[in-house]
Scaffold this motif. Structure first.
Motif: not given
Length: 390
Positions: A21-27, A37-45, A296-300, A379-382
């Motif tokens: 998997l490419p890390s950048w697919a989750f940004g 932008g989408t809720p819950g998107t990663p904020r770091d690696t 959404e990234k993870i389902p994608g 909810e967590q990644r705010v």
């Protein structure tokens, strides 16, 4: 129908399949016009790797995560490696980025200025140092280098400079590490690209040595290109190192693999299998290279790896004996029918049962949707800055 194999006869080969998997697919990513932008998107690696690990948890197909430098730069890559392993995945290919620096406006490894070439080479040296820390074996190089206008630069001189730069990078690798050179026929250079096709990549890596190979991105070809022929030829020559799987309707669209042309994906995977690409010692590695602009990234990513697995299963069901016979007898329609029978076989119920037997969700997409994990991430990644395409 000529599909003689039972599903349980192909599971041993299926179990060997892994898709990086490419890390950048989750940004967050998008077009030149807007990045959504989408809720819950990663904020770091670290959070990107956590999301990749969730895909592997759901599918059992994605045990490694590729990093992009400098997008995924961290102070301590040894700690990042441990973080990934604690989540059940490993760090994979290191992708070098020399296309977002002002100095590389007129090229990086091909630039006429020795100082800028030195800067680009040193960036690749640092990527190799990161490989030592992460345990990665592959350094992937894609260059935006090229020109926009006839006469802008010497086409020959740029190839010579590229060859010299790659040779210096290749020499720096350890004996167990590989250089994988990607090609793309246009964009962002529109008159000529320095590595526009598989032949140029092949010529450059062949001059380097056995541990230099070509990466084939399924979106990097002109419309109508027979990609499976290129797959066969590179495997015949022993120079196909990896895939970047995605889909395209027009150009380098980076859509979910199999979305635009599932039959093309099937044909590609048939050639991979026919040429030993899923063998135990195969040098061919599968990876996704996609951007999820509105989904959404993870389902994608879950959908993507499942698409590859499904088409692999269908390709494994091709009746090779019947195909060989039809080809030998020049039975044109009969040979085509053998391939179509396998392609039209619905393997999804069998795959679901097989996943359950391995302790995985029968239907990973539904399982993820019902898990509430996406809501938990939102909810967590705010706060903080969401990760983007780069």
């Amino acid at each position: 129908m000529t599909v003689p194999h039972r599903f349980d006869e192909i599971t041993e080969t299926l179990a060997r399949q892994s898709i990086e998997l490419p890390s950048w697919a989750f940004g967050n990513s998008g077009t030149r016009f807007k990045v959504f932008g989408t809720p819950g998107t990663p904020r770091d690696t670290h959070e990107k790797i956590a999301d990749a690990a969730k895909v592997h948890e759901m599918t059992g197909l994605a045990p490694t995560v590729a990093l992009h430098i400098p997008w995924d730069d961290v102070e301590d890559f040894t700690e990042l490696k441990a973080h990934a392993e604690n989540l059940g995945v490993e760090l994979g290919t290191i992708n070098a980025n020399t296309f977002q620096d002002e100095d590389y406006k007129f090229g990086s490894l091909t630039h006429s200025d020795p100082a800028i070439r030195r800067k680009a080479i040193d960036h690749h040296f640092r990527c190799i140092d990161i490989m030592h820390a992460t345990g990665s074996t592959d350094l992937k190089i894609w260059l935006a280098d090229g020109t926009n206008y006839p006469g802008q630069d010497s086409l020959r001189a740029r190839q010579d400079r590229l060859a010299a730069s790659l040779a210096e990078i290749y020499e720096r690798l350890d004996a167990h590490q590989r250089l994988v050179l990607e090609y793309k026929f246009f964009e962002p250079a529109f008159y000529h690209t320095d590595i526009p096709d598989w032949g140029t990549s092949y010529a450059q890596v062949s001059a380097l040595g056995d541990r230099a190979l070509t990466c084939l991105d399924t979106g990097h070809h002109a419309p109508g290109t027979n990609i499976e022929f290129i797959v066969m030829q590179l495997m015949r020559l022993g120079k196909l190192g990896s895939f970047d799987f995605n889909s395209r309707f027009y150009a380098d669209d980076d859509l979910i693999v199999g979305a635009a042309d599932p039959f093309q994906l099937f044909r590609i995977l048939y050639e991979v299998i026919a040429n030993g690409g899923l063998g135990e010692n195969s040098p061919v590695r599968f990876m996704l290279d996609q951007c999820h602009n509105i989904e959404e990234k993870i389902p994608g990513q879950i959908r993507s790896v499942l698409n590859v697995q499904e088409m692999t299963a269908r390709a494994l069901l091709v009746d090779r004996a019947a195909l060989d016979k039809a080809q030998a007898e020049h039975d044109v329609l009969g040979a085509n029918e053998v391939l179509m029978d396998a392609f039209q076989t619905d393997v999804r119920p069998a795959l679901a049962r097989w996943r359950a037997s391995r302790g995985l969700p029968e239907e990973p997409m539904r399982a993820y949707a019902e898990s509430g994990h996406q809501r938990y991430l939102a909810e967590q990644r705010v706060g903080g800055a969401q990760a983007g395409w780069g």
